[in-house]
Design a protein around this motif. Structure first.
Motif, PDB file in Angstrom:
ATOM      1  N   ALA A  76      43.851  38.658  40.721  1.00  0.00           N
ATOM      2  CA  ALA A  76      44.732  38.234  39.631  1.00  0.00           C
ATOM      3  C   ALA A  76      44.294  38.865  38.318  1.00  0.00           C
ATOM      4  O   ALA A  76      45.118  39.224  37.488  1.00  0.00           O
ATOM      5  CB  ALA A  76      44.736  36.709  39.516  1.00  0.00           C
ATOM      6  N   THR A  77      42.996  39.007  38.150  1.00  0.00           N
ATOM      7  CA  THR A  77      42.449  39.650  36.952  1.00  0.00           C
ATOM      8  C   THR A  77      41.504  40.741  37.404  1.00  0.00           C
ATOM      9  O   THR A  77      40.869  40.641  38.455  1.00  0.00           O
ATOM     10  CB  THR A  77      41.680  38.647  36.076  1.00  0.00           C
ATOM     11  N   LYS A  78      41.414  41.789  36.588  1.00  0.00           N
ATOM     12  CA  LYS A  78      40.522  42.881  36.943  1.00  0.00           C
ATOM     13  C   LYS A  78      39.518  43.087  35.832  1.00  0.00           C
ATOM     14  O   LYS A  78      39.753  42.770  34.693  1.00  0.00           O
ATOM     15  CB  LYS A  78      41.318  44.160  37.183  1.00  0.00           C
ATOM     16  N   GLY A  79      38.416  43.638  36.220  1.00  0.00           N
ATOM     17  CA  GLY A  79      37.326  43.892  35.295  1.00  0.00           C
ATOM     18  C   GLY A  79      36.042  43.858  36.076  1.00  0.00           C
ATOM     19  O   GLY A  79      35.999  43.343  37.198  1.00  0.00           O
ATOM     20  N   SER A  82      35.061  40.377  37.336  1.00  0.00           N
ATOM     21  CA  SER A  82      35.937  39.891  38.412  1.00  0.00           C
ATOM     22  C   SER A  82      35.588  40.557  39.732  1.00  0.00           C
ATOM     23  O   SER A  82      35.507  39.889  40.768  1.00  0.00           O
ATOM     24  CB  SER A  82      37.394  40.177  38.078  1.00  0.00           C
ATOM     25  N   GLY A 133      39.141  34.994  41.513  1.00  0.00           N
ATOM     26  CA  GLY A 133      40.060  36.047  41.124  1.00  0.00           C
ATOM     27  C   GLY A 133      41.158  36.395  42.102  1.00  0.00           C
ATOM     28  O   GLY A 133      41.981  37.267  41.813  1.00  0.00           O
ATOM     29  N   GLY A 135      44.493  36.787  43.766  1.00  0.00           N
ATOM     30  CA  GLY A 135      45.862  36.589  43.328  1.00  0.00           C
ATOM     31  C   GLY A 135      46.835  36.584  44.491  1.00  0.00           C
ATOM     32  O   GLY A 135      47.501  35.606  44.762  1.00  0.00           O
TER      33      GLY A 135
END
Length: 152
Positions: A76-79, A82, A133, A135
């Protein structure tokens, strides 16, 4: 990159089929002496073609795992945080056999084994979907599998 001749290719195929063969047996199959076979194995190992470890090829069905599923997981979120959190958490799930960070529709591809479909549903709901994280998940149940010899 190492240059492989036809004997090297035959040697690698033979080792992939049965890594427990002795150098003498491999040499007889390849038409080489035992020392010549060992020299080739050592050269291939030193070049990184294969490592020093021997692995066991498990029969997952005999161990009670009758279902194999490939999962595509989109975070759902990237980085960096995550990705690290997800990878650390997924490594703790024993039914996950492989984790691949991939490009495309999904961020990760997982190979998951389960006893049966209800067991897979439990793993999916209670373990995979609760990972940090996560998604979107897409499951592909393996109906049959044939292992091919590879590019050699």
């Amino acid at each position: 990159m190492i240059e492989l001749d036809e004997i090297d290719r035959r040697l690698v195929r033979a080792l992939c089929a049965d890594a427990t063969q002795s150098a003498g047996a491999l040499g007889r199959e390849l038409g080489l002496s035992q020392p010549a076979t060992w020299r080739r194995i050592r050269r291939l190992r030193e070049a990184g073609v294969f490592g020093p470890r021997r692995r066991v090829d498990l029969d997952l069905e005999a161990l009670g795992f009758g279902v194999m599923v490939f999962l595509g997981v989109k975070l759902a979120t990237k980085g960096r945080v995550s990705l690290d959190d997800f990878e650390r958490a997924v490594r703790a799930i024993p039914e996950v056999q492989t984790v691949q960070h991939v490009l495309g529709l999904f961020d990760y591809r997982l190979r998951v084994v389960a006893q049966d479909l209800p067991d897979f549903e439990r793993i999916l709901r209670r373990r995979i979907m609760t990972l940090p994280g996560v998604g979107n998940v897409e499951a592909n149940v393996v109906l049959s599998e044939e292992r091919l010899p590879g590019p050699l």
